[in-house]
Design an enzyme around this catalytic site. Structure first.
Site, PDB file in Angstrom:
ATOM      1  N   HIS A 252     -42.706 -85.047-159.076  1.00  0.00           N
ATOM      2  CA  HIS A 252     -42.441 -84.055-160.113  1.00  0.00           C
ATOM      3  C   HIS A 252     -43.426 -83.858-161.306  1.00  0.00           C
ATOM      4  O   HIS A 252     -43.604 -83.034-162.042  1.00  0.00           O
ATOM      5  CB  HIS A 252     -41.253 -84.094-160.703  1.00  0.00           C
ATOM      6  CG  HIS A 252     -40.283 -82.906-160.809  1.00  0.00           C
ATOM      7  ND1 HIS A 252     -38.883 -83.008-160.914  1.00  0.00           N
ATOM      8  CD2 HIS A 252     -40.720 -81.637-160.967  1.00  0.00           C
ATOM      9  CE1 HIS A 252     -38.439 -81.861-161.206  1.00  0.00           C
ATOM     10  NE2 HIS A 252     -39.507 -80.996-161.184  1.00  0.00           N
TER      11      HIS A 252
ATOM     12  N   HIS B  60     -32.955 -86.789-163.293  1.00  0.00           N
ATOM     13  CA  HIS B  60     -33.902 -87.306-164.274  1.00  0.00           C
ATOM     14  C   HIS B  60     -34.196 -86.283-165.249  1.00  0.00           C
ATOM     15  O   HIS B  60     -34.291 -85.136-164.767  1.00  0.00           O
ATOM     16  CB  HIS B  60     -34.958 -87.996-163.757  1.00  0.00           C
ATOM     17  CG  HIS B  60     -34.604 -88.898-162.842  1.00  0.00           C
ATOM     18  ND1 HIS B  60     -34.695 -88.694-161.416  1.00  0.00           N
ATOM     19  CD2 HIS B  60     -34.174 -90.066-162.815  1.00  0.00           C
ATOM     20  CE1 HIS B  60     -34.368 -89.877-160.549  1.00  0.00           C
ATOM     21  NE2 HIS B  60     -33.996 -90.755-161.410  1.00  0.00           N
TER      22      HIS B  60
ATOM     23  N   HIS C  16     -44.604 -88.676-163.148  1.00  0.00           N
ATOM     24  CA  HIS C  16     -43.663 -87.872-162.598  1.00  0.00           C
ATOM     25  C   HIS C  16     -42.539 -87.961-163.741  1.00  0.00           C
ATOM     26  O   HIS C  16     -41.286 -87.263-163.418  1.00  0.00           O
ATOM     27  CB  HIS C  16     -43.264 -88.076-161.323  1.00  0.00           C
ATOM     28  CG  HIS C  16     -42.521 -89.334-160.809  1.00  0.00           C
ATOM     29  ND1 HIS C  16     -41.739 -89.410-159.799  1.00  0.00           N
ATOM     30  CD2 HIS C  16     -42.382 -90.488-161.635  1.00  0.00           C
ATOM     31  CE1 HIS C  16     -40.967 -90.487-159.752  1.00  0.00           C
ATOM     32  NE2 HIS C  16     -41.377 -91.301-160.850  1.00  0.00           N
TER      33      HIS C  16
ATOM     34  N   GLU D   9     -40.455 -83.716-154.764  1.00  0.00           N
ATOM     35  CA  GLU D   9     -39.994 -85.070-154.544  1.00  0.00           C
ATOM     36  C   GLU D   9     -39.324 -85.344-153.279  1.00  0.00           C
ATOM     37  O   GLU D   9     -38.554 -86.601-152.975  1.00  0.00           O
ATOM     38  CB  GLU D   9     -38.823 -85.533-155.638  1.00  0.00           C
ATOM     39  CG  GLU D   9     -39.621 -85.680-156.972  1.00  0.00           C
ATOM     40  CD  GLU D   9     -40.703 -86.665-157.160  1.00  0.00           C
ATOM     41  OE1 GLU D   9     -40.581 -87.827-156.531  1.00  0.00           O
ATOM     42  OE2 GLU D   9     -41.110 -87.082-158.168  1.00  0.00           O
TER      43      GLU D   9
ATOM     44  N   ASP E 290     -33.836 -85.036-155.813  1.00  0.00           N
ATOM     45  CA  ASP E 290     -33.008 -86.195-156.153  1.00  0.00           C
ATOM     46  C   ASP E 290     -31.859 -85.874-157.122  1.00  0.00           C
ATOM     47  O   ASP E 290     -30.964 -86.504-157.564  1.00  0.00           O
ATOM     48  CB  ASP E 290     -33.763 -87.238-156.798  1.00  0.00           C
ATOM     49  CG  ASP E 290     -34.579 -87.288-158.006  1.00  0.00           C
ATOM     50  OD1 ASP E 290     -35.788 -87.836-158.339  1.00  0.00           O
ATOM     51  OD2 ASP E 290     -34.037 -86.327-158.921  1.00  0.00           O
TER      52      ASP E 290
ATOM     53  N   ASP F   5     -36.001 -80.886-158.168  1.00  0.00           N
ATOM     54  CA  ASP F   5     -35.984 -82.093-157.715  1.00  0.00           C
ATOM     55  C   ASP F   5     -34.978 -82.668-156.825  1.00  0.00           C
ATOM     56  O   ASP F   5     -33.766 -82.570-157.052  1.00  0.00           O
ATOM     57  CB  ASP F   5     -36.079 -82.926-158.927  1.00  0.00           C
ATOM     58  CG  ASP F   5     -36.537 -84.523-158.589  1.00  0.00           C
ATOM     59  OD1 ASP F   5     -37.033 -85.207-159.322  1.00  0.00           O
ATOM     60  OD2 ASP F   5     -36.178 -84.954-157.343  1.00  0.00           O
TER      61      ASP F   5
ATOM     62  N   ASP G 192     -37.192 -86.421-166.831  1.00  0.00           N
ATOM     63  CA  ASP G 192     -38.810 -86.147-166.745  1.00  0.00           C
ATOM     64  C   ASP G 192     -39.368 -85.873-168.150  1.00  0.00           C
ATOM     65  O   ASP G 192     -40.314 -85.239-167.836  1.00  0.00           O
ATOM     66  CB  ASP G 192     -39.358 -85.253-165.631  1.00  0.00           C
ATOM     67  CG  ASP G 192     -38.501 -85.586-164.380  1.00  0.00           C
ATOM     68  OD1 ASP G 192     -39.007 -84.799-163.383  1.00  0.00           O
ATOM     69  OD2 ASP G 192     -37.831 -86.673-164.236  1.00  0.00           O
TER      70      ASP G 192
ATOM     71  N   ASP H 147     -32.263 -82.004-161.667  1.00  0.00           N
ATOM     72  CA  ASP H 147     -32.762 -83.198-161.544  1.00  0.00           C
ATOM     73  C   ASP H 147     -31.815 -84.261-161.957  1.00  0.00           C
ATOM     74  O   ASP H 147     -30.824 -84.196-162.792  1.00  0.00           O
ATOM     75  CB  ASP H 147     -34.185 -83.291-162.579  1.00  0.00           C
ATOM     76  CG  ASP H 147     -35.151 -84.425-162.047  1.00  0.00           C
ATOM     77  OD1 ASP H 147     -36.529 -83.990-162.090  1.00  0.00           O
ATOM     78  OD2 ASP H 147     -34.665 -85.434-161.602  1.00  0.00           O
TER      79      ASP H 147
HETATM   80  N1  LIG Z   1     -37.245 -92.185-166.017  1.00  0.00           N
HETATM   81  C1  LIG Z   1     -37.815 -92.842-164.834  1.00  0.00           C
HETATM   82  C2  LIG Z   1     -37.953 -92.087-163.468  1.00  0.00           C
HETATM   83  C3  LIG Z   1     -38.405 -90.847-163.604  1.00  0.00           C
HETATM   84  C4  LIG Z   1     -38.091 -89.797-162.339  1.00  0.00           C
HETATM   85  C5  LIG Z   1     -38.942 -88.768-162.058  1.00  0.00           C
HETATM   86  B1  LIG Z   1     -38.405 -87.889-161.314  1.00  0.00           B
HETATM   87  O1  LIG Z   1     -37.203 -86.985-161.868  1.00  0.00           O
HETATM   88  O2  LIG Z   1     -39.340 -86.841-161.027  1.00  0.00           O
HETATM   89  O3  LIG Z   1     -38.216 -88.154-159.791  1.00  0.00           O
HETATM   90  C6  LIG Z   1     -37.004 -94.077-164.601  1.00  0.00           C
HETATM   91  C7  LIG Z   1     -37.503 -95.546-165.317  1.00  0.00           C
HETATM   92  N2  LIG Z   1     -36.837 -96.535-165.174  1.00  0.00           N
HETATM   93  C8  LIG Z   1     -36.972 -96.940-163.628  1.00  0.00           C
HETATM   94  C9  LIG Z   1     -36.347 -98.464-163.782  1.00  0.00           C
HETATM   95  C10 LIG Z   1     -34.914 -98.480-164.228  1.00  0.00           C
HETATM   96  C11 LIG Z   1     -34.873 -97.899-165.683  1.00  0.00           C
HETATM   97  C12 LIG Z   1     -35.431 -96.365-165.898  1.00  0.00           C
HETATM   98  C13 LIG Z   1     -39.358 -92.968-165.288  1.00  0.00           C
HETATM   99  O4  LIG Z   1     -39.893 -93.679-164.471  1.00  0.00           O
HETATM  100  O5  LIG Z   1     -39.672 -92.599-166.360  1.00  0.00           O
HETATM  101 MN   LIG Z   2     -37.895 -84.915-161.358  1.00  0.00          MN
HETATM  102 MN   LIG Z   3     -35.672 -86.897-160.316  1.00  0.00          MN
HETATM  103 MN   LIG Z   4     -37.920 -88.487-157.749  1.00  0.00          MN
END
Ligand SMILES: N[C@](CCCC[B-](O)(O)O)(CCN1CCCCC1)C(=O)O
Ligand SMILES: [Mn+2]
Ligand SMILES: [Mn+2]
Ligand SMILES: [Mn+2]
Length: 301
Positions: free
Chosen positions: A98, A123, A138, A270, A227, A225, A125, A121
């Site tokens: 993403h 998340h 991402h 994703e 997910d 996304d 992001d 999503d």
């Molecule tokens: N917020 C996360 C996940 C981002 C997902 C991106 B997407 O939506 O494109 O798939 C999660 C960060 N972190 C992971 C371990 C547990 C606590 C949160 C991060 O890595 O920043």
């Molecule tokens: Mn995303």
């Molecule tokens: Mn996501």
């Molecule tokens: Mn993802």
């Protein structure tokens, strides 16, 4: 109407192998013919190659991983998507992780400065260099598009062209502490799975559109996304989170946005065809293609 398939085999925004093969599997599953059968004129001149970009040495900047690679690739994507949009075509970007949305949405806003963004999503992001815990870009594209956080020279090409009031989320359920602060501080509208449960997806989409597109007069960029969907629906993705959208809720969003007649760009991101057994991979690729068709006018009746 012409749909331009922008196949982006890219995984630099996150650490898991395989998400770069998402677009390859979706094209192999027949998405070009499926859109043609819907009446679209489909442009697809092969997946974009980012190998040459991979060559650069790319040490982390702070916590950010592969920063120069992500910057170069997303900048290239911005030019491709913006180019198609300026020709009046509908870019359908197939990811890939993403972080690509930093490019796709920059491209859309270049062609349609008044566009609004609907981000589907689990998340947000929206981490900045200061708030990210993973350093995976991402998890950050929205902060760059809004111009949040301290400027990073390697990303100076990203214009803060997105206004917070033109962004709305649906499906959120795994937001980092820093992201929660950012969403509040910037008054960003977000319909989490709690609101989906409370109001139902029909009302949520209506409220989301009322927020970012009250007169239904602005072009829409839909960034989806997979997910956002429940892992039982789209298992083969890098950051699955339980309690997600049902198959129908995901499709309803795409159908309802198509019905506005305002869609100008779509991201389907994703899909990682290497994270599950063959049946689960096929299920995820198939749902990805189905969502694209629904966003581009496929109806049930
Ligand atoms: N917020 C996360 C996940 C981002 C997902 C991106 B997407 O939506 O494109 O798939 C999660 C960060 N972190 C992971 C371990 C547990 C606590 C949160 C991060 O890595 O920043
Ligand atoms: Mn995303
Ligand atoms: Mn996501
Ligand atoms: Mn993802």
């Amino acid at each position: 109407m012409t749909a331009a398939i922008v196949g982006c085999p890219f995984s630099g925004g996150q650490p898991r192998v395989g998400v770069d093969q998402g677009p390859v599997h979706m094209v192999e599953a027949g998405i070009v013919d499926q859109l043609t059968a819907l009446g679209w004129k489909v442009k697809f001149d092969g997946h974009h190659q980012f190998e040459e970009v991979n060559a650069i040495t790319d040490p982390p900047i702070g916590k950010l991983k592969n920063p120069r690679l992500v910057s170069a690739v997303t900048k290239a994507v911005a030019n491709v998507v913006g180019g198609h949009a300026k020709m009046g075509e509908l870019p359908v970007t197939l990811g890939g992780d993403h972080s690509l949305a930093m490019g796709t949405i920059s491209g859309t806003l270049d062609a349609h400065p008044d566009a609004c963004v609907i981000w589907i999503d689990a998340h947000a992001d929206i981490n900045t260099a200061e708030t990210t815990d993973s350093g995976n870009i991402h998890g950050m594209p929205v902060s760059f598009l809004l111009g949040l956080g301290s400027p990073i020279p390697e990303f100076s090409w990203v214009k803060p062209a997105l206004k917070a009031e033109r962004l709305v989320y649906i499906g959120l359920r795994d937001i980092d502490a820093g992201e929660k602060r950012i969403l509040k501080e910037n008054n960003i509208k977000a319909f989490s799975m709690h609101e989906v449960d409370r109001y139902g997806i029909g009302k949520v989409v209506e409220m989301a559109l009322d927020h970012v597109n009250p007169k239904r007069a602005s072009p829409i960029h839909l960034s989806f996304d997979v997910d956002a969907l429940d892992p039982s629906v789209a298992p083969s993705t890098g950051t699955p989170v339980r309690g997600g959208l049902t198959f129908r809720e995901g499709h309803y969003i795409c159908e309802a946005i198509w019905e506005t007649g305002l869609l100008v760009a779509l991201d389907l991101m994703e899909v990682n065809p290497s994270l599950a057994d063959a049946a689960s991979v096929k299920q995820t690729v198939t749902v990805g293609c189905s969502l694209v068709r629904s966003a581009l006018g496929e109806t049930l009746l």
